[in-house]
Design an enzyme around this catalytic site. Structure first.
Site, PDB file in Angstrom:
ATOM      1  N   SER A 438       0.844  -1.187   0.000  1.00 44.18           N
ATOM      2  CA  SER A 438       0.000   0.000   0.000  1.00 44.18           C
ATOM      3  C   SER A 438       0.893   1.256   0.000  1.00 44.18           C
ATOM      4  CB  SER A 438      -0.952  -0.052   1.196  1.00 44.18           C
ATOM      5  OG  SER A 438      -1.928   0.939   1.088  1.00 44.18           O
ATOM      6  N   ASP A 517      -8.205  -4.725  -6.272  1.00 48.23           N
ATOM      7  CA  ASP A 517      -7.885  -3.636  -5.363  1.00 48.23           C
ATOM      8  C   ASP A 517      -8.621  -2.360  -5.780  1.00 48.23           C
ATOM      9  OD1 ASP A 517      -6.573  -1.681  -3.803  1.00 48.23           O
ATOM     10  OD2 ASP A 517      -4.763  -2.914  -3.758  1.00 48.23           O
ATOM     11  N   HIS A 549      -7.509  -4.970  -1.720  1.00 46.91           N
ATOM     12  CA  HIS A 549      -6.414  -4.336  -0.998  1.00 46.91           C
ATOM     13  C   HIS A 549      -6.149  -5.006   0.347  1.00 46.91           C
ATOM     14  CE1 HIS A 549      -3.737  -0.867  -0.701  1.00 46.91           C
ATOM     15  NE2 HIS A 549      -4.011  -0.851   0.586  1.00 46.91           N
TER      16      HIS A 549
END
Lengths: 572, 572
Positions: A438, A517, A549
């Site tokens: 991330s 995601d 995600h």
């Protein structure tokens, strides 16, 4: 011959061990005095009923849980959100009957749910084009209010719904009060950071830095008078932040306060001592204090404080025991004097200095602290020292440190990481790669393209390659998130995007990207790959299907960790 | 818990076993009567000197070898090509001194080398914008002739260089004769397939189908008279093809003839009997016949025929022994009556019917036959039955079968595979996935997009997604290859490209793509991923760096097999 495969067997063995750890947290006390716990006992995160005496767990939800909520004390109903989109984070709300173990799906359009309040009434914030508060009644939902800004709701009582968010500026946080359909944004002082409001009796308790370091305050919702809650023991601790505010069954005030990567639990201002480490939640019933505890050597556990009795403590599998030799906490001075609180996790399988991985946390509004971290353990198990820095933007060190990143992504926080890496080369690291997921993946790409000689290699999971395209693909909450991060300077998108500097890449790069995601979507990462390919740059990539995600299951974890570890073994 | 990881450990164990197998072939007899062998003894394919008495091997090349050549008998010099571009298949030619074990790099621009002739003089074919024959002399290269067409050179003697290729049509093959700078394209009959020319004495021996089934002929290069070589034992065998023609030290004629997935070695027309299976090369010195042998249970080995003494026979690791229960050969009738010769490899770890994988070979001008195949073994070891079909376009069953694919890719050959799959469902397969590399990857994409309900899942390695873009990115030899395949119908590129039918995809798909692949390049595969992503299709993908189309090392093999096996375990 077969060296690579020997490594894969070792990696598989480590992941098998890591996957067996039933990380568990406590989310409240439900009917019958059982503890509500969120646990990875089986292959996914689900809700369990945990007996505080026997430590026995019983599964409550059939499927996995994406976002649980804290129920009222002794409730037999529990609300939670579940992704119904294979990881795209389009959620629905569910009501769980604890006795029947039956789930009822609330009638609603799937959307990203970011916070849930379960009190006399049930509310949640859902995000599509706007961030909207919904009231849940009779199995249906009803709009209460909508906002462009990023915020969360935290409590409700007798007609008053409270929350906090970035309503006035990316560098301050205000309280949100909604009563009888009227919305009020409250701050005791312009520019101050006000968080964690809960309702105790007919007052609002919250934390604020409007008089300097973060302290606890009481707000009268009628008169708007603000009064400081003076607790000697908390003042003596002088925390950087309050990470959790809640109330006991008899309205005791529960505060978890944080400093230098560890936290302490206070009930009505008195510290309830327990082992050193981190507490993320705590609940009080009839003098008993139940909390979620972890430290660098203890996976997330449920503990009864005072007695210091672990109600549920996951065993660390044999193969992982002792792989972490020592955890060093050090504040490292960055280019502008900013102190970067850093955890140095030494692997017992390597000499010092040795091979090291700078593992960058996501967020950026999150924190590396004294906790049992699966990614860190997987790296230490393969013989890497792990460097985990709380670069500017991280939480846990006060709002000033957190907000310093606003308007400057891929800027000061990257320099923090570079400074830390440089200061530890020689002493801790003979050679260093960088890895992250991330925002940590974004930092990896920033580091490899803006400081191409600094790291030996990099692993970027669910990373940001191009803010322009990502912004276009985002829903309200993530558009809001990006605007916050850039402090409204959307004109900087291109300048702060790794794709703009792709030609600088020199070190081997491994990209790991979940296909579904919806925070850091695949599309811009695919374009990044195309650009790298056109430029003749070497890269490895893994696109993972049916995953978003968030790491929801053991398989998700394996899908991300496996290629990372195999790549690092090859490159270091 | 941890099921996935248990599978990964099993997969790692199997690959470790497979990687230990030192597949070995013989390429000639060199100085001191040693055998020149190409072997995967260590982590890459390299040249070794193999003592025919003791079976002892000694490594000759420092690095890996991409394309070896057959040296003259008792030569102390060996020529080979090596990729100098991390798998992009830009080669340089090297001269190896057997005694000093020293490699000399020939002064040349890197290019794709497709055939090498090492006789009194040394020639090779290199491809860039055109396919060019180079003469190698004094460590340098000199252009001899250039062609747009696809061809190979096979022998040289006393000023005459011979070869064969598709000079006149995609459905015929002619002999190439070059003498004193003059180029001649020879065919005994327009439209016939003429191959494998070698020079024996002052005549050219070759195989041809101009009188029906393939037979051996002698061509007088002066008079152009063609005479049939009548060998009773070969006629009785009535082979579909000759896969290897060469000569012994004393000009004995060595022919390897093929039929129904097995081959036999003939010296001067007499069969030299050996175990049942496949022979890919053979050499004769003083009455001794050395050959490369394999069958479904024997990895590529070096055998002394007549005595039937294995000089070098790789051990099959314990964990792989017995995983193949039975190999069934069957000709299955396709939609238009074409017989599709199919090998059905039954895993001893599963019931029949059970889970099955249709493993499609590349080429398309290649063949699945009675040989030890690593990919097949890896699948059988995981409990899958393996179905390997010689769809139209495959070699081994005569030119007619091979040439039937011309002008119709993703057409008849795909229907062959579908017919085979349907005929084996129920009997052999309870459920079936499809997998393949190169043209086999293309077939996988064709199958999943044109027959979306036929297979449960698919794995496409180094696949063709878009002929238009791939053609643009190709060098002369691969432009020529594509034109051959399409029989000049380049207007069919779009119609025969999986990207055109991406919206039909239903089954889970795993794409595995080497980054440096210059035959089936990454760029169109990335675009295919983008399109799938836009269409909301689920896919998994792995892009492998520092690797080209060819599997050069054990690590390359692991990089391709590992994600395939993990994916199949997940989906089946």
């Amino acid at each position: 011959m077969g060296e690579k495969i020997m490594r894969i067997r070792r990696i598989a063995e480590i992941m098998e061990a890591l996957a067996q750890i039933p990380h568990t947290s406590v989310l409240g006390v439900i009917e019958g005095g059982k503890l509500l716990s969120l646990s990875l006992v089986q292959r996914d995160k689900a809700l369990y009923s945990l007996d505080p005496e026997s430590g026995k767990m019983e599964r409550l939800t059939k499927g996995f849980v994406s976002l649980p909520s804290i129920p009222p004390y002794f409730s037999s109903e529990i609300y939670f959100a579940r992704d119904v989109s294979s990881g795209k984070e389009l959620h629905k709300l569910y009501k769980l009957d604890v006795n029947k173990k039956e789930e009822e799906e609330i009638e609603m359009e799937p959307m990203r749910i970011t916070s849930i309040v379960h009190s006399d009434k049930v509310f949640f914030v859902g995000s599509k084009e706007k961030n909207t508060i919904y009231l849940v009644e009779g199995g249906k939902v009803e709009e209460v209010a909508s906002f462009h800004e990023v915020f969360s709701i935290t409590d409700y009582s007798q007609g008053l719904l409270v929350g906090s968010g970035f309503f006035k500026s990316p560098r301050s946080s205000e309280l949100l009060l909604i009563k009888d359909g009227s919305v009020e944004i409250f701050t005791p002082k312009e520019g101050s950071v006000n968080e964690n409001p809960i309702i105790v009796g007919d007052k609002i308790v919250f934390s604020s830095n409007f008089e300097g370091s973060p302290k606890l305050y009481v707000l009268d919702p009628e008169t708007k008078d603000v009064e400081r809650l003076e607790y000697e023991e908390i003042d003596r601790f002088s925390p950087y932040e309050f990470s959790f505010l809640w109330k006991g069954k008899d309205q005791e005030l529960i505060a978890i306060a944080k400093k230098d990567g560890r936290s302490r639990v206070f009930v009505d201002g008195k510290e309830i001592k327990g082992p050193l480490g981190n507490y993320s939640t705590a609940f009080v019933v009839e003098g008993k204090v139940y909390a979620t505890f972890t430290n660098s050597f203890t996976p997330s556990s449920v503990i009864e404080l005072k007695e210091n009795r672990f109600i549920f403590k996951p065993e660390v599998p044999e193969v992982l025991k002792g792989v972490v030799k020592e955890v060093i906490f050090r504040k490292i001075r960055s280019f502008d004097g900013t102190e970067v609180p850093t955890f140095i996790v030494l692997s017992s399988l390597s000499e010092v200095p040795g091979k090291a991985v700078m593992l960058v946390h996501g967020g950026p509004w999150a924190e590396d602290d004294d906790r049992f971290d699966v990614m860190t353990y997987s790296l230490a198990s393969m013989g890497y020292h792990v460097i985990r820095s709380n670069y500017r933007g991280s939480t846990g060190y006060g709002p000033e440190h957190t907000l310093k990143i606003m308007g400057d992504p891929c800027g000061g926080e990257l320099k923090d990481l570079i400074e830390v890496a440089r200061s530890l080369k020689g002493e801790i690291a003979k050679e260093m790669c960088i890895a992250g997921y991330s925002y940590g993946g974004y930092m990896t790409l920033c580091a490899l393209t803006k400081y191409p000689d600094e790291f030996k290699c990099g692993v970027a999971g669910a990373s940001v390659a191009d803010w322009e395209e990502m912004y276009e693909l985002s829903d309200a909450i993530f558009k809001g998130f990006i605007e916050l991060l850039f402090a409204g300077r959307n004109d900087l998108f291109k300048e702060r995007s790794p794709i703009t500097y792709a030609e600088n890449l020199k070190a081997p790069l491994c990209l790991i990207q979940p296909q579904n995601d919806s925070r850091t979507p695949l599309k811009p990462v695919l374009k990044f790959m195309e650009k790298l390919n056109e430029l003749g740059k070497t890269f490895e990539a893994h696109i993972i299907p049916n995953m978003g995600h968030a790491l929801r299951t053991v398989d998700d974890m394996v899908n991300v960790l496996m290629p990372m570890l195999v790549f690092l073994e090859k490159e270091m």
